[in-house]
Design a protein around this motif. Structure first.
Motif, PDB file in Angstrom:
ATOM      1  N   SER A 165       0.850  -1.175   0.000  1.00  0.00           N
ATOM      2  CA  SER A 165       0.000   0.000   0.000  1.00  0.00           C
ATOM      3  C   SER A 165       0.894   1.235   0.000  1.00  0.00           C
ATOM      4  N   ASN A 166       0.719   2.081  -0.977  1.00  0.00           N
ATOM      5  CA  ASN A 166       1.545   3.284  -1.090  1.00  0.00           C
ATOM      6  C   ASN A 166       1.308   4.224   0.079  1.00  0.00           C
ATOM      7  N   ARG A 167       0.077   4.303   0.518  1.00  0.00           N
ATOM      8  CA  ARG A 167      -0.224   5.196   1.635  1.00  0.00           C
ATOM      9  C   ARG A 167       0.455   4.699   2.919  1.00  0.00           C
ATOM     10  N   ARG A 168       0.382   3.396   3.161  1.00  0.00           N
ATOM     11  CA  ARG A 168       1.046   2.834   4.358  1.00  0.00           C
ATOM     12  C   ARG A 168       2.552   3.019   4.274  1.00  0.00           C
ATOM     13  N   MET A 169       3.111   2.796   3.092  1.00  0.00           N
ATOM     14  CA  MET A 169       4.558   2.934   2.912  1.00  0.00           C
ATOM     15  C   MET A 169       4.979   4.377   3.168  1.00  0.00           C
ATOM     16  N   ALA A 170       4.250   5.316   2.649  1.00  0.00           N
ATOM     17  CA  ALA A 170       4.581   6.728   2.853  1.00  0.00           C
ATOM     18  C   ALA A 170       4.456   7.093   4.331  1.00  0.00           C
ATOM     19  N   THR A 171       3.424   6.584   4.985  1.00  0.00           N
ATOM     20  CA  THR A 171       3.243   6.845   6.417  1.00  0.00           C
ATOM     21  C   THR A 171       4.388   6.242   7.221  1.00  0.00           C
ATOM     22  N   LEU A 172       4.789   5.052   6.852  1.00  0.00           N
ATOM     23  CA  LEU A 172       5.894   4.379   7.549  1.00  0.00           C
ATOM     24  C   LEU A 172       7.198   5.157   7.384  1.00  0.00           C
ATOM     25  N   VAL A 173       7.507   5.561   6.186  1.00  0.00           N
ATOM     26  CA  VAL A 173       8.737   6.315   5.935  1.00  0.00           C
ATOM     27  C   VAL A 173       8.695   7.649   6.665  1.00  0.00           C
ATOM     28  N   ALA A 174       7.570   8.344   6.614  1.00  0.00           N
ATOM     29  CA  ALA A 174       7.438   9.627   7.297  1.00  0.00           C
ATOM     30  C   ALA A 174       7.578   9.457   8.806  1.00  0.00           C
ATOM     31  N   SER A 175       7.034   8.370   9.327  1.00  0.00           N
ATOM     32  CA  SER A 175       7.152   8.106  10.772  1.00  0.00           C
ATOM     33  C   SER A 175       8.603   7.892  11.170  1.00  0.00           C
ATOM     34  N   PHE A 176       9.329   7.111  10.368  1.00  0.00           N
ATOM     35  CA  PHE A 176      10.746   6.880  10.672  1.00  0.00           C
ATOM     36  C   PHE A 176      11.544   8.170  10.621  1.00  0.00           C
ATOM     37  N   VAL A 177      11.299   8.977   9.633  1.00  0.00           N
ATOM     38  CA  VAL A 177      12.019  10.243   9.509  1.00  0.00           C
ATOM     39  C   VAL A 177      11.694  11.149  10.690  1.00  0.00           C
ATOM     40  N   ALA A 178      10.423  11.218  11.074  1.00  0.00           N
ATOM     41  CA  ALA A 178      10.023  12.064  12.204  1.00  0.00           C
ATOM     42  C   ALA A 178      10.656  11.574  13.502  1.00  0.00           C
ATOM     43  N   ILE A 179      10.645  10.277  13.722  1.00  0.00           N
ATOM     44  CA  ILE A 179      11.250   9.722  14.948  1.00  0.00           C
ATOM     45  C   ILE A 179      12.746   9.984  14.958  1.00  0.00           C
ATOM     46  N   PHE A 180      13.398   9.791  13.815  1.00  0.00           N
ATOM     47  CA  PHE A 180      14.837  10.047  13.729  1.00  0.00           C
ATOM     48  C   PHE A 180      15.155  11.503  14.040  1.00  0.00           C
ATOM     49  N   LEU A 181      14.403  12.419  13.445  1.00  0.00           N
ATOM     50  CA  LEU A 181      14.646  13.839  13.695  1.00  0.00           C
ATOM     51  C   LEU A 181      14.365  14.214  15.148  1.00  0.00           C
ATOM     52  N   LEU A 182      13.319  13.639  15.722  1.00  0.00           N
ATOM     53  CA  LEU A 182      13.002  13.910  17.122  1.00  0.00           C
ATOM     54  C   LEU A 182      14.133  13.430  18.043  1.00  0.00           C
ATOM     55  N   ILE A 183      14.603  12.240  17.807  1.00  0.00           N
ATOM     56  CA  ILE A 183      15.714  11.710  18.623  1.00  0.00           C
ATOM     57  C   ILE A 183      16.966  12.546  18.406  1.00  0.00           C
ATOM     58  N   TYR A 184      17.215  12.960  17.173  1.00  0.00           N
ATOM     59  CA  TYR A 184      18.392  13.776  16.875  1.00  0.00           C
ATOM     60  C   TYR A 184      18.356  15.092  17.630  1.00  0.00           C
ATOM     61  N   TYR A 185      17.218  15.772  17.620  1.00  0.00           N
ATOM     62  CA  TYR A 185      17.114  17.057  18.307  1.00  0.00           C
ATOM     63  C   TYR A 185      17.099  16.898  19.833  1.00  0.00           C
ATOM     64  N   LEU A 186      16.572  15.803  20.335  1.00  0.00           N
ATOM     65  CA  LEU A 186      16.573  15.592  21.787  1.00  0.00           C
ATOM     66  C   LEU A 186      17.960  15.280  22.331  1.00  0.00           C
ATOM     67  N   THR A 187      18.781  14.663  21.519  1.00  0.00           N
ATOM     68  CA  THR A 187      20.133  14.322  21.975  1.00  0.00           C
ATOM     69  C   THR A 187      21.117  15.460  21.809  1.00  0.00           C
ATOM     70  N   LYS A 188      20.770  16.465  21.017  1.00  0.00           N
ATOM     71  CA  LYS A 188      21.684  17.610  20.822  1.00  0.00           C
ATOM     72  C   LYS A 188      21.667  18.541  21.949  1.00  0.00           C
TER      73      LYS A 188
END
Length: 122
Positions: free
Chosen positions: A99-122
């Motif tokens: 499902s393209n919608r699920r795939m896009a949601t999954l990728v966006a979730s990973f990017v958001a989590i990565f950015l959140l962790i990156y900014y919290l650790t800085k």
């Protein structure tokens, strides 16, 4: 009287050449070592035995402690493996549906989590 001499000579033969500081030179015969030297040698040996006994007890305690820690780590690894296999199964299910919608949601979730962790650790 004779048995006392036999006892002393056998004791001197047993500890022949041993002193508190190490081994006595071979120039002395076992008959020249007096009772005081034998007692000092025995005290030195007893001290060494006591030190070795404490050391082996400490080693035993350390080994037992490490074994308990390794058992806990093994149990934690088993639990993590179970959680990870469940996550992998979910990923497989997501990728199988294509499902393209699920795939896009999954990728966006990973990017958001990565950015959140990156900014919290800085």
């Amino acid at each position: 009287m004779n048995s006392r001499r036999d006892y002393r000579s056998s004791r001197a033969a047993l500890f022949d050449g041993i002193e508190e500081s190490g081994i006595r030179s071979s120039a002395y015969s076992s008959h020249e070592i007096n009772e005081h030297d034998n007692d000092r040698a025995m005290e030195g040996l007893q001290d060494r035995v006591n030190i070795l006994k404490r050391l082996t007890g400490d080693i035993h305690e350390e080994v037992e402690s490490h074994n308990r820690m390794l058992d806990r780590m093994g149990n934690n690894m088993d639990a993590s493996r179970g959680i990870l296999s469940g996550t992998v199964d979910r990923f497989k299910m997501v990728f199988e549906t294509k499902s393209n919608r699920r795939m896009a949601t999954l990728v966006a979730s990973f990017v958001a989590i990565f950015l959140l962790i990156y900014y919290l650790t800085k």
